[in-house]
Design a protein around this motif. Structure first.
Motif, PDB file in Angstrom:
ATOM      1  N   ASP A 143     -13.882  28.854  45.612  1.00 21.69           N
ATOM      2  CA  ASP A 143     -14.398  30.185  45.918  1.00 21.69           C
ATOM      3  C   ASP A 143     -14.072  30.600  47.353  1.00 21.69           C
ATOM      4  OD1 ASP A 143     -16.132  28.162  46.777  1.00 21.69           O
ATOM      5  OD2 ASP A 143     -17.887  29.468  46.717  1.00 21.69           O
ATOM      6  N   GLU A 144     -14.105  29.667  48.282  1.00 23.08           N
ATOM      7  CA  GLU A 144     -13.775  29.987  49.666  1.00 23.08           C
ATOM      8  C   GLU A 144     -12.274  30.210  49.839  1.00 23.08           C
ATOM      9  OE1 GLU A 144     -15.408  26.816  51.959  1.00 23.08           O
ATOM     10  OE2 GLU A 144     -17.477  27.441  51.603  1.00 23.08           O
ATOM     11  N   ILE A 145     -11.480  29.420  49.142  1.00 21.16           N
ATOM     12  CA  ILE A 145     -10.027  29.597  49.198  1.00 21.16           C
ATOM     13  C   ILE A 145      -9.645  30.929  48.558  1.00 21.16           C
ATOM     14  CG2 ILE A 145      -7.813  28.687  48.391  1.00 21.16           C
ATOM     15  CD1 ILE A 145      -9.118  25.893  48.551  1.00 21.16           C
ATOM     16  N   PHE A 146     -10.312  31.252  47.446  1.00 22.33           N
ATOM     17  CA  PHE A 146     -10.049  32.525  46.784  1.00 22.33           C
ATOM     18  C   PHE A 146     -10.337  33.687  47.723  1.00 22.33           C
ATOM     19  CE2 PHE A 146     -11.648  36.248  44.544  1.00 22.33           C
ATOM     20  CZ  PHE A 146     -10.557  36.546  43.745  1.00 22.33           C
ATOM     21  N   GLU A 147     -11.419  33.634  48.485  1.00 21.15           N
ATOM     22  CA  GLU A 147     -11.759  34.714  49.407  1.00 21.15           C
ATOM     23  C   GLU A 147     -10.662  34.903  50.452  1.00 21.15           C
ATOM     24  OE1 GLU A 147     -15.355  36.174  52.346  1.00 21.15           O
ATOM     25  OE2 GLU A 147     -15.576  34.305  51.248  1.00 21.15           O
ATOM     26  N   PHE A 148     -10.126  33.813  50.951  1.00 25.98           N
ATOM     27  CA  PHE A 148      -9.028  33.900  51.916  1.00 25.98           C
ATOM     28  C   PHE A 148      -7.789  34.530  51.277  1.00 25.98           C
ATOM     29  CE2 PHE A 148      -5.047  31.757  53.184  1.00 25.98           C
ATOM     30  CZ  PHE A 148      -4.854  32.412  54.390  1.00 25.98           C
ATOM     31  N   GLY A 199     -10.016  37.866  55.933  1.00 21.92           N
ATOM     32  CA  GLY A 199      -9.259  36.721  55.448  1.00 21.92           C
ATOM     33  C   GLY A 199      -9.208  35.594  56.461  1.00 21.92           C
ATOM     34  N   LEU A 200      -8.970  35.943  57.722  1.00 25.82           N
ATOM     35  CA  LEU A 200      -8.928  34.915  58.764  1.00 25.82           C
ATOM     36  C   LEU A 200     -10.309  34.314  59.020  1.00 25.82           C
ATOM     37  CD1 LEU A 200      -6.426  36.525  61.279  1.00 25.82           C
ATOM     38  CD2 LEU A 200      -6.027  34.623  59.703  1.00 25.82           C
ATOM     39  N   LYS A 201     -11.332  35.134  58.892  1.00 24.76           N
ATOM     40  CA  LYS A 201     -12.698  34.628  59.043  1.00 24.76           C
ATOM     41  C   LYS A 201     -13.008  33.632  57.919  1.00 24.76           C
ATOM     42  CE  LYS A 201     -17.437  36.298  59.367  1.00 24.76           C
ATOM     43  NZ  LYS A 201     -18.294  37.492  59.269  1.00 24.76           N
ATOM     44  N   ALA A 202     -12.599  33.959  56.692  1.00 35.74           N
ATOM     45  CA  ALA A 202     -12.809  33.047  55.565  1.00 35.74           C
ATOM     46  C   ALA A 202     -12.023  31.754  55.774  1.00 35.74           C
ATOM     47  CB  ALA A 202     -12.399  33.718  54.258  1.00 35.74           C
ATOM     48  N   PHE A 203     -10.793  31.871  56.275  1.00 36.62           N
ATOM     49  CA  PHE A 203      -9.977  30.683  56.525  1.00 36.62           C
ATOM     50  C   PHE A 203     -10.598  29.812  57.613  1.00 36.62           C
ATOM     51  CE2 PHE A 203      -6.452  28.367  58.459  1.00 36.62           C
ATOM     52  CZ  PHE A 203      -5.895  27.778  57.336  1.00 36.62           C
ATOM     53  N   ASP A 204     -11.116  30.451  58.645  1.00 36.91           N
ATOM     54  CA  ASP A 204     -11.724  29.715  59.749  1.00 36.91           C
ATOM     55  C   ASP A 204     -12.971  28.952  59.296  1.00 36.91           C
ATOM     56  OD1 ASP A 204     -11.875  29.027  62.581  1.00 36.91           O
ATOM     57  OD2 ASP A 204     -13.660  30.305  62.610  1.00 36.91           O
ATOM     58  N   SER A 205     -13.668  29.484  58.309  1.00 32.74           N
ATOM     59  CA  SER A 205     -14.895  28.828  57.854  1.00 32.74           C
ATOM     60  C   SER A 205     -14.636  27.705  56.849  1.00 32.74           C
ATOM     61  CB  SER A 205     -15.851  29.855  57.244  1.00 32.74           C
ATOM     62  OG  SER A 205     -15.339  30.342  56.025  1.00 32.74           O
ATOM     63  N   LEU A 206     -13.376  27.540  56.416  1.00 35.72           N
ATOM     64  CA  LEU A 206     -13.057  26.467  55.471  1.00 35.72           C
ATOM     65  C   LEU A 206     -13.223  25.106  56.137  1.00 35.72           C
ATOM     66  CD1 LEU A 206      -9.780  27.718  53.759  1.00 35.72           C
ATOM     67  CD2 LEU A 206     -12.002  27.473  52.693  1.00 35.72           C
ATOM     68  N   LYS A 207     -13.949  24.247  55.474  1.00 38.78           N
ATOM     69  CA  LYS A 207     -14.084  22.868  55.957  1.00 38.78           C
ATOM     70  C   LYS A 207     -13.021  21.979  55.317  1.00 38.78           C
ATOM     71  CE  LYS A 207     -18.993  23.203  57.016  1.00 38.78           C
ATOM     72  NZ  LYS A 207     -18.990  24.628  57.086  1.00 38.78           N
ATOM     73  N   ASN A 208     -12.674  22.279  54.089  1.00 36.98           N
ATOM     74  CA  ASN A 208     -11.601  21.593  53.387  1.00 36.98           C
ATOM     75  C   ASN A 208     -11.076  22.539  52.303  1.00 36.98           C
ATOM     76  OD1 ASN A 208     -13.350  21.327  51.093  1.00 36.98           O
ATOM     77  ND2 ASN A 208     -14.268  19.555  52.084  1.00 36.98           N
ATOM     78  N   PHE A 209     -10.090  22.097  51.582  1.00 37.38           N
ATOM     79  CA  PHE A 209      -9.458  22.957  50.586  1.00 37.38           C
ATOM     80  C   PHE A 209      -9.913  22.651  49.164  1.00 37.38           C
ATOM     81  CE2 PHE A 209      -6.498  23.141  54.161  1.00 37.38           C
ATOM     82  CZ  PHE A 209      -6.416  24.523  54.316  1.00 37.38           C
ATOM     83  N   THR A 210     -11.117  22.137  49.003  1.00 41.18           N
ATOM     84  CA  THR A 210     -11.611  21.819  47.669  1.00 41.18           C
ATOM     85  C   THR A 210     -12.558  22.878  47.120  1.00 41.18           C
ATOM     86  OG1 THR A 210     -13.430  20.524  48.600  1.00 41.18           O
ATOM     87  CG2 THR A 210     -11.397  19.341  48.058  1.00 41.18           C
ATOM     88  N   GLN A 211     -13.011  23.801  47.952  1.00 44.98           N
ATOM     89  CA  GLN A 211     -13.920  24.847  47.494  1.00 44.98           C
ATOM     90  C   GLN A 211     -13.105  26.067  47.048  1.00 44.98           C
ATOM     91  OE1 GLN A 211     -17.197  24.340  47.189  1.00 44.98           O
ATOM     92  NE2 GLN A 211     -16.854  22.280  47.953  1.00 44.98           N
TER      93      GLN A 211
END
Length: 85
Positions: free
Chosen positions: A40-45, A26-38
């Motif tokens: 699928d990436e937010i869902f992974e976190f 979860g923290l790895k997914a959060f760290d890879s976020l560039k913004n909060f518009t994706q």
């Protein structure tokens, strides 16, 4: 070694380790976020974080509520229900 000692030490240790893996993911997914518009990436976190929290709370509930006087099978089934009330 008694079954309850094994269960409380090694089985809960595995559960705690798995929760740690979800925390890391979860923290790895959060760290890879560039913004909060994706989404699928937010869902992974959020997914990894919610599973991690549920597994940690399960360990806490077992350590607090388990005793030798309760029915082990009934107690184990009550943990599977996802009923938080």
């Amino acid at each position: 070694m008694e079954a309850k000692t094994f269960w409380k030490n090694f089985s809960l240790g595995k559960e705690f380790y798995i929760a740690g893996c979800f925390i890391f993911n979860g923290l790895k997914a959060f760290d890879s976020l560039k913004n909060f518009t994706q989404e699928d990436e937010i869902f992974e976190f959020f997914y990894n974080s919610s599973v991690e929290m549920e597994r940690l709370l399960k360990v806490v509930v077992i350590l607090i509520e388990h005793s030798d006087t309760i029915d082990q099978e009934k107690f184990a089934k009550s943990l599977i229900t996802h009923n938080h009330f």
